[in-house]
Design an enzyme around this catalytic site. Sequence first.
Site, short mmCIF file in Angstrom:
data_model
loop_
_atom_site.label_atom_id
_atom_site.label_comp_id
_atom_site.label_asym_id
_atom_site.label_seq_id
_atom_site.Cartn_x
_atom_site.Cartn_y
_atom_site.Cartn_z
N LYS A 43 65.48 -2.64 -3.22
CA LYS A 43 66.30 -2.23 -2.06
C LYS A 43 66.54 -3.40 -1.12
O LYS A 43 67.67 -3.65 -0.70
CB LYS A 43 65.57 -1.11 -1.30
CG LYS A 43 66.11 -0.84 0.09
CD LYS A 43 65.37 0.27 0.80
CE LYS A 43 64.17 -0.16 1.59
NZ LYS A 43 64.43 -0.79 2.89
N ASN A 44 65.47 -4.13 -0.79
CA ASN A 44 65.61 -5.16 0.23
C ASN A 44 66.28 -6.44 -0.31
O ASN A 44 66.50 -7.38 0.44
CB ASN A 44 64.26 -5.48 0.87
CG ASN A 44 63.80 -4.31 1.73
OD1 ASN A 44 64.60 -3.43 2.07
ND2 ASN A 44 62.52 -4.28 2.08
N CYS B 288 62.89 1.22 16.23
CA CYS B 288 62.69 2.15 15.13
C CYS B 288 61.23 2.54 15.07
O CYS B 288 60.42 2.11 15.87
CB CYS B 288 63.17 1.57 13.82
SG CYS B 288 61.99 0.46 13.07
N ARG C 272 61.79 -4.00 17.27
CA ARG C 272 62.30 -4.92 16.23
C ARG C 272 63.45 -5.73 16.81
O ARG C 272 64.63 -5.39 16.64
CB ARG C 272 62.73 -4.14 14.98
CG ARG C 272 61.55 -3.50 14.29
CD ARG C 272 61.98 -2.68 13.10
NE ARG C 272 62.33 -3.48 11.94
CZ ARG C 272 62.71 -2.96 10.78
NH1 ARG C 272 62.80 -1.66 10.64
NH2 ARG C 272 63.00 -3.73 9.76
N ASP D 26 66.35 -11.48 18.22
CA ASP D 26 66.53 -12.77 18.89
C ASP D 26 66.67 -13.93 17.90
O ASP D 26 67.45 -14.85 18.11
CB ASP D 26 65.37 -13.02 19.86
CG ASP D 26 64.01 -12.90 19.18
OD1 ASP D 26 63.81 -11.93 18.43
OD2 ASP D 26 63.16 -13.78 19.39
N ASP E 230 55.07 -3.54 3.97
CA ASP E 230 55.66 -2.32 3.39
C ASP E 230 54.65 -1.56 2.53
O ASP E 230 54.91 -0.42 2.13
CB ASP E 230 56.91 -2.65 2.58
CG ASP E 230 58.04 -3.13 3.47
OD1 ASP E 230 57.99 -2.87 4.69
OD2 ASP E 230 58.97 -3.77 2.95
N ARG F 173 65.52 7.11 1.15
CA ARG F 173 66.21 5.87 1.57
C ARG F 173 65.86 4.71 0.65
O ARG F 173 66.67 3.83 0.43
CB ARG F 173 65.78 5.49 2.99
CG ARG F 173 66.37 6.34 4.06
CD ARG F 173 65.98 5.83 5.41
NE ARG F 173 66.37 4.41 5.53
CZ ARG F 173 66.15 3.67 6.59
NH1 ARG F 173 65.56 4.17 7.63
NH2 ARG F 173 66.54 2.40 6.62
#
Length: 512
Positions: A22-23, A116, A121, A124, A388, A480
């Site tokens: 996914k990432n 979230c 999060r 910057d 994760d 998701r």
Amino acid sequence: MKAWVLEGSRPLCGAIRAAGAKNAVLPMMAAAILSDRPVVLRRAPRLRDVRTMTGLLRRLGACVEHSGDELIVDAGRINGWSAPWAAVRRMRAGFCVLGPLLARFGRAVVPLPGGCRLGDRPIDLHLAGLRALGAQIEIQSGCVIAAARRLRGAGVMMSGRFGPSVTGTAQLLCAAVAAEGETTIRGAAREPEIVDLARLLSAMGAKIEGAGEATIRIEGVAGLGGAEHRVIADRIEAATFLFAAAVTGGDVLVEDADPAHLEAPLAALTAAGCRVEVRRSGIRLVGPSGAAAGFSHIPEPSCGTIRVEPVGAPTGLPGSAGHGNRMGAPARFPGSVGDVPRMGATAGLPGSAESDFERAGGVVRNWAGGRLAPVSIGTRPYPGFPTDLQAPWTALMAVAAGRSRIVDEVFPQRFAHAAELRRLGAMIRVEGNAAEVVGPARLEGAPVRATDLRAGAALVLAALAARGRTTIFGVAHIERGYERLAEKLRSLGAQLAVESALPRNSVQIGLP
Ligand code: EPU
């Protein structure tokens, strides 16, 4: 309400295939904006987040087709540079379109992703990086408004207080490949997903050196073409299935999983008393029998479905070192988990194994009489233990025989799962960025709610280990990021029913 109903306390056995990451695929879909030619992504997972990104790109005018595991993004006819709020609000990775839009069109309007469940999060580092490349950036009405006639190469720092930013590095890579001149990203994220993105961009014509290291050098090019690329396997999904074998005392082979991407989790699993085998086809894990729920009556799993193959060449992985030698120290341990033992002493260990482990880099190896042993971990940027997997590891440690400490150094507030795991009987105390877990808890099924993707995975693991029925709400979070998770778990022997419209008041709490 949609819910999953699990009857736990059964060992999971068999083989499943890891999906695409996914990432990796999400920033790649954003990167496709850089070209007016089609980008073809193979092994693209079918996930809710991929659908959200598809919707976002279509709103910008791109043509996106997902057929089987092939995803084609054709951004040739993109006619907008303003990303819809609904998509970025639902999924932070939507913010990754900022760099590519700016690089291709010289302007971009992208909503701020906001906070979230994982805590604050900020963005910057993304904005400072793009400003260093010459972008004018303002924030107005909750949107980042960016403009640059032509981005110019520069030196950029991508690490902040909590380490490098993964999507920040992806953002800057995508902007720098089309900038004029050379860009050096220092403090870059080293995650395999960044290396994979760099591979895709290189296939599109970009000039990138050093992806996977802390310093990446990019020589900007005038234009990027189309490309075909196979996405890496999802290391977090793969590890979640290995954890499922561990927590149920089962035996699971995750085909296509890449052990090189999972050194820290495999070392931790080995330290917890699991047998990890690295094979040519993937990674197999055999959990200590009786791991689930601390019950001793769980029958030995029968795992006829595992195909026996020659074990792959030695990799120096902790997993392979641990195979067949439950007390042995690993040959090598990823250094970045190295600070953990100071926080995670475990009583009653055979002294030499423990100190070998501590000397080797940090996890206390234990023997817990056929149960999972407690192993303290601290999350770190890659190659450290991934944040994760922090919530899933917490679920595992709930049934381990002893005390462990779990520290999240990347997202210090990522502990929403603790309260839900407690509903199932886990003994967890959260203080600051750390959780103390005392096991083995006798987990009992209960109604629980997934508050985010990995918290949901943690609840699934605990439910698999628990006695009785667990009803998990909020499964949209799980969908998701896990492709067909319910189906894959069922194929391994989990008893899991998907209820598409469970009335809220129908959940029975099984008190005696
Ligand atoms: N940070 C800053 N400033 C920034 C950006 C990040 O201070 O400008 C901080 C964050 O607050 C955090 C740390 O840096 O403390 C790391 O955040 P990072 O930017 O790396 O996170 P991300 O890129 O937004 C990606 C994954 C997450 C994963 C993290 C960390 C994607 C789409 N998301 O997020 O995945 O947890 O890296 O590895 O790649 C998940 O899959 O469940 C998930 C949340």
